[in-house]
Design an enzyme around this catalytic site. Structure first.
Site, PDB file in Angstrom:
ATOM      1  N   TYR A 155       0.842  -1.211   0.000  1.00  0.00           N
ATOM      2  CA  TYR A 155       0.000   0.000   0.000  1.00  0.00           C
ATOM      3  C   TYR A 155       0.871   1.252   0.000  1.00  0.00           C
ATOM      4  CZ  TYR A 155      -3.765   3.175   1.537  1.00  0.00           C
ATOM      5  OH  TYR A 155      -4.685   4.195   1.641  1.00  0.00           O
ATOM      6  N   GLU A 157       4.066   1.802  -0.650  1.00  0.00           N
ATOM      7  CA  GLU A 157       4.932   2.041  -1.811  1.00  0.00           C
ATOM      8  C   GLU A 157       4.109   2.275  -3.078  1.00  0.00           C
ATOM      9  OE1 GLU A 157       7.808   2.897  -1.413  1.00  0.00           O
ATOM     10  OE2 GLU A 157       8.785   1.784   0.185  1.00  0.00           O
ATOM     11  N   GLY A 217      -2.360   0.238  22.863  1.00  0.00           N
ATOM     12  CA  GLY A 217      -3.377   1.261  22.616  1.00  0.00           C
ATOM     13  C   GLY A 217      -2.842   2.676  22.756  1.00  0.00           C
ATOM     14  N   GLN A 219      -0.701   4.009  20.616  1.00  0.00           N
ATOM     15  CA  GLN A 219      -0.483   4.588  19.282  1.00  0.00           C
ATOM     16  C   GLN A 219      -1.585   5.617  19.006  1.00  0.00           C
ATOM     17  OE1 GLN A 219      -1.619   1.539  19.918  1.00  0.00           O
ATOM     18  NE2 GLN A 219      -2.684   0.568  18.225  1.00  0.00           N
ATOM     19  N   THR A 220      -1.237   6.662  18.280  1.00  0.00           N
ATOM     20  CA  THR A 220      -2.227   7.734  18.069  1.00  0.00           C
ATOM     21  C   THR A 220      -2.676   7.806  16.606  1.00  0.00           C
ATOM     22  OG1 THR A 220      -0.640   9.491  17.526  1.00  0.00           O
ATOM     23  CG2 THR A 220      -1.137   9.126  19.874  1.00  0.00           C
ATOM     24  N   PRO A 282       2.023   2.363  12.409  1.00  0.00           N
ATOM     25  CA  PRO A 282       2.627   3.636  12.837  1.00  0.00           C
ATOM     26  C   PRO A 282       2.267   3.987  14.284  1.00  0.00           C
ATOM     27  CG  PRO A 282       1.687   3.842  10.643  1.00  0.00           C
ATOM     28  CD  PRO A 282       1.238   2.511  11.175  1.00  0.00           C
TER      29      PRO A 282
END
Ligand code: NAD
Ligand code: UDP
Length: 322
Positions: A155, A157, A217, A219-220, A282
């Site tokens: 996705y 790349e 949990g 991660q934002t 991410p």
């Protein structure tokens, strides 16, 4: 400068991926502004239900087609809006080759169509071009931190290629190209089972199930309501700007906070089922929208609570017994 929507009344926009969540709302906006729309989709992740309300609309035409393969469109075209691509991590990890082609082969077909017609071209890119970012929030000038061989690379790349293709046609042929970098967007017409966190948590809350929080949990993400995104895309298409523009809502929260908010708004007790964090997920994401404000005069108008309530109402309808 941004042209008025009325300048394009009666002109045609070709929209790839038209049966998808975002593109179906974009089509509604284009038709409301008096354009004619030709939509193409192969339903790989979209559904005819998203366009059912347009059956018989005199200015709307639908072609079932895989846009990674060549196609031709009759008549004059003012815009080619390339929105087709699987967009949810569970979708694109399942069909990585189709995802690569949506960013590569399909970009060339859409770019060639725009070139043949002398049309403006816009491609739906993504915050994923920043990968797992080391700069926060992410401005368009940041080049990103992407794992080129990881599970998300099909996705990330493909979208980076799609951006490169747009810039190459712009530089080589003078094509009028636009690149919108979309950050997590939500709203009605998302698929309840598409695996993205908004439909996942709302569906779980409405069914009385525990919410599947990946990792710790912390991660934002920053969630943007779909009508705001559509407004940003349509402004960018009418602008004379060729470099990428971030469109997203800078209101950042952790996934744990998001679960708490959904439980509160749905009036259920929060229960959590811990799941492992997928690879390359991410850790932080928030758009820097300075450029969109300056160039497009755009910023989100719909608050989190308002947008989420609209979305919950939609999913309640989907889950209601027929
Ligand atoms: P979606 O899955 O609802 O829509 C994508 C549509 O494209 C679907 O209808 C699908 O069937 C169609 N499609 C895919 N490959 C195709 C092909 N080869 N031929 C014809 N049709 C094809 O996803 P969405 O959230 O509406 O995303 C729309 C676009 O916006 C995508 O390009 C996506 O990468 C981008 N985007 C979305 C978000 C978001 O948060 N929603 C974030 C970043 C980027
Ligand atoms: N996520 C989660 N539970 C889910 C689905 C997603 O905790 O059931 C997390 C996921 O790990 C990511 C965030 O929510 O950190 C957003 O995921 P989504 O798939 O919506 O989009 P992404 O931003 O990762 O493309």
């Amino acid at each position: 400068m941004i042209k008025n929507p009325s300048d394009f009344k009666g002109q045609t926009a070709v929209v790839t991926g038209g049966a998808g969540f975002v593109a179906s709302h974009l089509i509604d906006r284009l038709l409301a502004d008096g354009l004619k729309v030709v939509a193409l989709d192969n339903f790989v992740t979209g559904t005819p239900d998203n366009l059912a309300h347009l059956d018989g609309h005199p200015d709307f035409r639908f072609l079932e087609h895989d846009v990674s393969k060549p196609y031709a469109i009759d008549g004059e075209v003012a815009f080619v809006l390339h929105m087709a691509s699987p967009a949810s991590p569970i979708d694109y990890v399942e069909i990585p080759v189709e995802t690569l082609k949506a960013g590569s082969d399909a970009s060339h077909h859409a770019l060639d169509l725009a070139r043949e017609k002398g049309a403006t071209y816009l491609v739906a890119s993504t915050s994923e071009v920043y990968g797992d970012p080391e700069v926060h929030p992410q401005p368009e000038t940041y080049w990103g931190n992407v794992n080129s061989i990881g599970v998300r690379s099909c996705y990330d790349e493909a979208k980076r290629y799609a951006e490169a293709a747009a810039m190459a046609y712009h530089r080589a042929y003078g094509l009028d190209t636009k690149i919108v970098r979309i950050f997590n967007t939500y709203g009605p017409r998302m698929r309840l089972d598409d695996g993205r966190v908004v439909p996942a948590f709302i569906g779980q809350a409405l069914r009385g199930e525990p919410m599947t929080v990946f990792g710790d949990g912390r991660q934002t993400r920053s969630f943007c309501y779909v009508s705001d995104l559509v407004d940003g895309i349509w402004r960018l298409a009418r602008s004379s700007f060729h470099e990428p523009v971030n469109c997203g809502n800078p209101h950042e929260m952790s996934i744990r906070e998001f679960a708490e908010a959904i439980a509160r708004i749905c009036e259920v007790e929060l229960t959590i089922e811990d799941r492992p964090l997928p690879p390359d997920d991410p850790k932080i994401r928030k758009p820097d929208i300075t450029r969109a404000k300056e160039i497009l005069g755009w910023e989100p108008q719909v608050g989190f609570e308002e947008g989420i309530r609209e979305t919950i109402d939609y999913f309640k309808g989907v889950l209601a017994p027929a």
